[in-house]
Design a protein around this motif. Structure first.
Motif, PDB file in Angstrom:
ATOM      1  N   LEU A  77     120.098  99.879  72.513  1.00  0.00           N
ATOM      2  CA  LEU A  77     118.651  99.970  72.710  1.00  0.00           C
ATOM      3  C   LEU A  77     118.294 101.027  73.758  1.00  0.00           C
ATOM      4  N   LEU A 103     113.048  96.597  75.417  1.00  0.00           N
ATOM      5  CA  LEU A 103     113.974  95.635  74.824  1.00  0.00           C
ATOM      6  C   LEU A 103     115.360  95.728  75.451  1.00  0.00           C
ATOM      7  N   VAL A 115     115.300  93.461  78.324  1.00  0.00           N
ATOM      8  CA  VAL A 115     115.414  92.066  77.890  1.00  0.00           C
ATOM      9  C   VAL A 115     116.864  91.718  77.578  1.00  0.00           C
ATOM     10  N   SER A 116     117.551  92.614  76.863  1.00  0.00           N
ATOM     11  CA  SER A 116     118.943  92.382  76.509  1.00  0.00           C
ATOM     12  C   SER A 116     119.838  92.341  77.740  1.00  0.00           C
TER      13      SER A 116
END
Length: 317
Positions: free
Chosen positions: A98, A173, A176-177
């Protein structure tokens, strides 16, 4: 001091990755080749370290020496533990995919700032999971981090139209990961030696990426055709050294100071973006970087202030 230096060096290692990836993209290499070569190199280095430690342990055992306290962990790993550790490492591979994909759409300096949002995400998730209402210190920290991100991202200078929404989404993202990885990895089979834990988690991340992007670069000549130097640098500075340095330093200095020293990743990345990639970084963006660093340091500063403050009677903490 040596443990603080270990964490600081680990953060600096993370800070240089985005510049290397941008250079690799400039040579025409793809996302799967970049991330795959990084994890393959990191996996080889991690298992080489485990093998070297096993040899040293065997020699000590033959001489009748007692294992040092730092090595008093189980030397072997069951298959169940290995599977759990590989599953815990998968978010690392997803974070790389990402984050590196976001670099295809947005400037390096913005991508690292979006990834850096993990600093408050973990705190927020912890507060929700414990069913605690955010206090004034946490709200102030979030406000400082948000304001610093807006400044450092260059939104006030360039406006939202200068950034591609897809790149911003991938960057967010990735944070978030990475937050998920931090929350999961610390609880996955803690009895295993840090070096062995790291090796299994990198293996899981590598297999995850190889499923999504089959490693054709290993057999089609791409690796020896220019990808190897990038893969080695990314594997060394991204997949191998930082986890090892953090495993050495964090248990001795604590998570609070680790968060402060880990913030070195941000100015290193922005500085390299300016010097190596020649991206324009304005005064407002540097002010935003300072604000983000302040936001990261605030929780530890508030904690130390509350420790030093005299306790008053009749008032609940």
């Amino acid at each position: 001091m040596k443990y603080r230096m270990a964490v600081l060096l680990g953060a600096i290692c993370y800070g240089i990755l985005s510049t290397i990836v941008t250079k690799a993209y400039g040579k025409g290499f793809t996302l799967g080749e970049v991330v795959g070569s990084q994890l393959a190199t990191g996996c080889l280095l991690a298992w080489a370290l485990v093998l070297a430690m096993a040899v040293v342990r065997r020699k000590r055992s033959k001489r009748g020496e007692t294992r040092p306290a730092a090595d008093q962990t189980a030397p072997r790993t069951s298959w169940k533990q290995a599977v759990l550790l590989m599953a815990a490492g998968m978010p690392t591979g997803l974070t790389g995919l990402l984050y590196y994909e976001s670099l295809r759409y947005i400037p390096n300096s913005l991508a690292i700032l979006l990834l850096f949002q993990f600093t408050w995400m973990g705190v927020l998730i912890d507060a929700v999971s414990r069913k605690r209402r955010p206090n004034a210190a946490l709200l102030l920290t979030l406000a400082v981090l948000f304001g610093g991100t807006l400044l450092a991202a260059g939104i006030l200078d360039r406006g939202l139209d200068a950034f591609r929404g897809l790149g911003v989404l991938f960057g967010f993202l990735s944070a978030v990961s990475y937050t998920a990885f931090i929350l999961i990895s610390g609880k996955a089979v803690p009895a295993i030696h840090p070096a062995r834990r790291s090796a299994w988690m990198i293996t899981g991340a590598m297999l995850f990426v190889f499923i999504l992007f089959p490693p054709a670069f290993l057999i089609d000549g791409t690796l020896l055709g220019g990808l190897l130097p990038f893969g080695f640098m990314l594997g060394l500075f991204g997949a191998f050294l930082p986890p090892l340095l953090y495993a050495i330093g964090v248990p001795h200095i604590g998570e609070g100071l680790t968060g402060i020293l880990g913030a070195a990743e941000l100015p290193v990345a922005v500085l390299l973006s300016s010097v190596v990639l020649h991206e324009r970084v304005s005064e407002l963006q540097w002010a935003g970087v300072v604000l983000v660093l302040l936001g990261v340091a605030l929780p530890e500063l508030f904690r130390r202030m509350s420790r030093g403050a005299p306790r008053s009677t009749g008032v609940s903490s």
